[in-house]
Design an enzyme around this catalytic site. Structure first.
Site, PDB file in Angstrom:
ATOM      1  N   ILE A 205     -10.595   3.114   0.893  1.00  5.17           N
ATOM      2  CA  ILE A 205      -9.745   1.976   0.517  1.00  5.17           C
ATOM      3  C   ILE A 205      -9.924   0.840   1.528  1.00  5.17           C
ATOM      4  CG2 ILE A 205      -7.408   1.214  -0.031  1.00  5.17           C
ATOM      5  CD1 ILE A 205      -6.703   3.992  -0.887  1.00  5.17           C
ATOM      6  N   PRO A 206     -11.036   0.089   1.408  1.00  6.50           N
ATOM      7  CA  PRO A 206     -11.235  -1.038   2.324  1.00  6.50           C
ATOM      8  C   PRO A 206     -10.211  -2.146   2.092  1.00  6.50           C
ATOM      9  CG  PRO A 206     -13.193  -0.685   0.924  1.00  6.50           C
ATOM     10  CD  PRO A 206     -12.148   0.275   0.491  1.00  6.50           C
ATOM     11  N   HIS A 207      -9.745  -2.711   3.188  1.00  9.39           N
ATOM     12  CA  HIS A 207      -8.783  -3.822   3.147  1.00  9.39           C
ATOM     13  C   HIS A 207      -8.963  -4.631   4.425  1.00  9.39           C
ATOM     14  CE1 HIS A 207      -7.040  -0.314   5.083  1.00  9.39           C
ATOM     15  NE2 HIS A 207      -6.309  -1.145   5.810  1.00  9.39           N
ATOM     16  N   GLY A 208      -8.466  -5.841   4.426  1.00  6.18           N
ATOM     17  CA  GLY A 208      -8.657  -6.730   5.573  1.00  6.18           C
ATOM     18  C   GLY A 208      -7.732  -6.418   6.731  1.00  6.18           C
TER      19      GLY A 208
END
Length: 145
Positions: free
Chosen positions: A62-65
């Protein structure tokens, strides 16, 4: 007009394996294309994964900034890339679902918790990896079935 947090246009099916950074850029670009974030947010997604892997287990990343990139979020959005042959996230972790997230305020938290619930069950993840109907995938995530 504010886009839906999760809709059919936010799901990519049957993507060929690629590097983790390519996968993160792919979901980041989809967040950009669908109006959720500015291009600069993608850099924050890559930095976050470089600092701490965004692989959460059960074949899901779950890539996120990072926090300093939140200012580039216009609307909360969730995008999903399905990789039947997986993406190597390092240390033997293979992601079959790469779920890009941009959260503004708290309005994405309910969907994020639904994703966490849906993805903690290996059978659900397997269904999501094999599914070719985007609406079925959305229902599986939102209703957990």
């Amino acid at each position: 007009m504010k886009p839906e947090v999760l809709c059919e246009q936010n799901i990519l099916l049957n993507i060929e394996s690629e590097t983790k950074n390519e996968a993160i850029k792919r979901v980041g670009r989809l967040l950009v294309e669908n109006g959720y974030v500015d291009e600069k947010y993608i850099k924050g997604m890559i930095k976050r994964n470089d600092d701490i892997s965004t692989y959460i287990g059960n074949g899901v990343a779950i890539p996120h900034g990072m926090n300093e990139y939140v200012k580039y979020i216009k609307y909360s959005g969730i995008v999903i890339a399905q990789y039947p042959h997986g993406v190597d996230f390092g240390e033997g972790n293979i992601a079959y679902l790469v779920i890009g997230i941009a959260g503004k305020g708290d309005d994405h938290m309910s969907i994020l918790s639904k994703i966490a619930i849906a993805c903690q069950d290996k059978k659900n993840v397997q269904k999501l990896v094999e599914e070719n109907d985007k609406n079925v995938m959305i229902n599986l995530i939102l209703e957990g079935e």
